[in-house]
Design an enzyme around this catalytic site. Structure first.
Site, PDB file in Angstrom:
ATOM      1  N   HIS A 188      56.354  26.237 -44.667  1.00 46.64           N
ATOM      2  CA  HIS A 188      56.825  27.600 -44.938  1.00 46.64           C
ATOM      3  C   HIS A 188      56.133  28.102 -46.205  1.00 46.64           C
ATOM      4  CE1 HIS A 188      60.821  27.139 -42.574  1.00 46.64           C
ATOM      5  NE2 HIS A 188      59.907  26.311 -42.108  1.00 46.64           N
ATOM      6  N   CYS A 214      64.739  30.626 -45.498  1.00 52.90           N
ATOM      7  CA  CYS A 214      65.596  29.925 -44.541  1.00 52.90           C
ATOM      8  C   CYS A 214      66.381  28.817 -45.265  1.00 52.90           C
ATOM      9  CB  CYS A 214      64.731  29.325 -43.432  1.00 52.90           C
ATOM     10  SG  CYS A 214      63.664  27.991 -44.034  1.00 52.90           S
ATOM     11  N   GLU A 232      57.282  29.658 -48.776  1.00 47.91           N
ATOM     12  CA  GLU A 232      58.037  29.341 -49.993  1.00 47.91           C
ATOM     13  C   GLU A 232      57.904  27.872 -50.356  1.00 47.91           C
ATOM     14  OE1 GLU A 232      60.533  32.365 -47.593  1.00 47.91           O
ATOM     15  OE2 GLU A 232      59.310  30.601 -47.193  1.00 47.91           O
ATOM     16  N   CYS A 240      64.035  26.263 -47.148  1.00 46.93           N
ATOM     17  CA  CYS A 240      63.468  26.789 -48.393  1.00 46.93           C
ATOM     18  C   CYS A 240      64.555  27.023 -49.437  1.00 46.93           C
ATOM     19  CB  CYS A 240      62.680  28.056 -48.115  1.00 46.93           C
ATOM     20  SG  CYS A 240      61.225  27.712 -47.088  1.00 46.93           S
TER      21      CYS A 240
END
Length: 153
Positions: A53, A83, A55, A86
Site C-alpha cells: 500500500h 485501510c 502508506e 495501514c
C-alpha cells in the site's frame, strides 16, 4: 494549517501518478518540521505484496532507513483514506497526524468503515484531517476504474 495540507497533498498526488499497474494511490510522509521524508505509491500488484500500500510503503522505507528513532510528530498524507493494515502501521510507528483526500467507505479505517486511529482503547489517538482535495483524489480512482471497465468490455 489546511493550506499546508493542500500543498502536501500535491506530493501524494504526484506519488499516485507514479503507479503503473495498480490502483493510483499515493502517500507522502513529512517530519515534525514539515520537511518531506518520503513519497511512495501503491505497488500491491507490481510487487505482488500484500503490504504494498502507498502508506505502508512510505512508512516502511522511512523506518528502515534508520534515520529516525520514531515517527512521533510526523504527518502522513494519502490520496485515499488508510485501510486497517495501514492504520495499524501508523499506530505502531507513532505517526501523529493523518491527512487524506478521498474516503474509502468499504475499507477505510480512519472514520469511514472503522475509526481505528481515534479509538481510545488503543492507547493514543492520531489527529485526522479528512477530505483534503477529495474531489481530485477521487477523480484519480474514478478514471482508473473507468479505464479498467472500458478495457474489459
Amino acid at each position: 494549517m489546511s493550506g499546508t495540507f493542500e500543498n502536501w497533498m500535491d506530493t501524494a498526488i504526484r506519488g499516485a501518478g507514479l503507479v503503473v499497474s495498480d490502483v493510483p494511490i499515493g502517500a507522502a510522509l513529512f517530519d515534525d518540521s514539515g520537511d518531506l521524508v518520503g513519497v511512495s505509491s501503491n505497488s500491491r500488484q507490481a510487487n505482488r505484496s500484500l503490504l504494498g500500500h502507498a502508506e505502508s510503503n512510505v512508512i516502511i522505507e522511512s523506518w528502515e532507513s534508520g534515520e529516525f528513532g520514531t515517527l512521533n510528530g510526523f504527518t502522513i498524507v494519502s490520496t485515499l483514506e488508510p485501510c486497517l493494515l495501514c492504520a495499524a502501521i501508523i499506530l505502531e510507528t507513532g505517526i501523529t497526524r493523518v491527512v487524506y483526500g478521498a474516503s474509502n467507505p468499504q475499507r477505510g479505517a480512519v472514520g469511514s468503515a472503522y475509526d481505528i486511529l481515534r479509538d481510545k482503547r488503543l492507547g493514543r489517538r492520531v489527529e485526522v484531517f479528512a477530505g483534503i482535495r477529495a474531489k481530485e483524489c477521487q477523480q484519480l480512482l474514478d478514471d482508473f476504474f473507468a479505464q479498467l471497465r472500458n478495457e474489459s468490455s
